[in-house]
Write an enzyme that holds these catalytic residues in place. Structure first.
Site, PDB file in Angstrom:
ATOM      1  N   ARG A   1      10.805  -5.216 -12.066  1.00 37.45           N
ATOM      2  CA  ARG A   1      11.677  -6.260 -11.513  1.00 37.45           C
ATOM      3  C   ARG A   1      11.284  -7.661 -11.957  1.00 37.45           C
ATOM      4  O   ARG A   1      12.111  -8.557 -11.999  1.00 37.45           O
ATOM      5  CB  ARG A   1      11.741  -6.147  -9.993  1.00 37.45           C
TER       6      ARG A   1
ATOM      7  N   GLU B   1      -2.760   3.595  -3.223  1.00 40.39           N
ATOM      8  CA  GLU B   1      -3.134   4.260  -1.975  1.00 40.39           C
ATOM      9  C   GLU B   1      -3.745   5.634  -2.257  1.00 40.39           C
ATOM     10  O   GLU B   1      -4.716   6.023  -1.629  1.00 40.39           O
ATOM     11  CB  GLU B   1      -1.893   4.388  -1.088  1.00 40.39           C
TER      12      GLU B   1
END
Length: 182
Positions: free
Chosen positions: A66, A103
């Site tokens: 993005r 994560e």
């Protein structure tokens, strides 16, 4: 330069919340709705152009994917070069890379080794849509430095202030977020 109340409202109103994406309990902030809203995208890009026109930047580095949308458009508006910072394996020439923790694992971003070499000590604005934990942004800032340039500021459309990504990144360069989400 900061957004006016009206400008902020136009941009905030154009961001869509998607509940339980990508997993239950998460509210995803979807910026694709800024892109298909000509008024909101125009307000955003004009604000960024006004903010950065006096920075005497040499390049804008956009983070995959993005950051490409905002970075390439802003680079054209400022009449400077754009450099993509991509996920591993996507660039065709010799690269340098930086790993960062996720994560559940590790990811990696890359930049062409000569991305900033045309201008010695190039001044670079790094841009992306969102900063959360800051792993990708920190890795990208490290790459800019390794490639011989200086990240003069990092810009994000949104910053998740309840996470520590902004604080971590500010150790490398100032951070500007248009909208903060608590």
């Amino acid at each position: 330069m900061v957004l006016s109340t009206t400008e902020r409202q136009i941009i905030e109103d154009s961001i869509r919340d998607i509940k339980d994406f990508p997993k239950p309990g998460i509210v995803f902030k979807d910026i694709t709705t800024i892109l298909n809203n000509a008024e909101a995208y125009g307000v955003l890009m004009n604000h960024l152009c006004e903010r950065y026109k006096s920075y005497n930047l040499d390049y804008i580095a956009g983070i995959d994917a993005r950051g490409f949308i905002f970075g390439a458009a802003l680079a054209q508006m400022l009449k400077i070069g754009f450099v993509p910072i991509r996920k591993k394996g996507k660039l065709p020439f010799t690269t340098i890379s930086e790993k960062y923790a996720l994560e559940y694992g590790i990811d990696e971003v890359e930049v062409h080794i000569d991305a900033f070499s045309a201008i010695p000590n190039a001044k670079v604005l790094m841009i992306d849509d969102l900063i959360a934990t800051g792993g990708t942004a920190n890795a990208a800032a490290n790459l800019i430095s390794q490639a011989g340039a200086t990240c003069v500021e990092s810009c994000f459309i949104m910053g998740l202030t309840f996470l520590d990504g902004i604080k971590k990144l500010e150790e490398k360069a100032p951070v500007y977020t248009l909208i903060e989400v608590d």
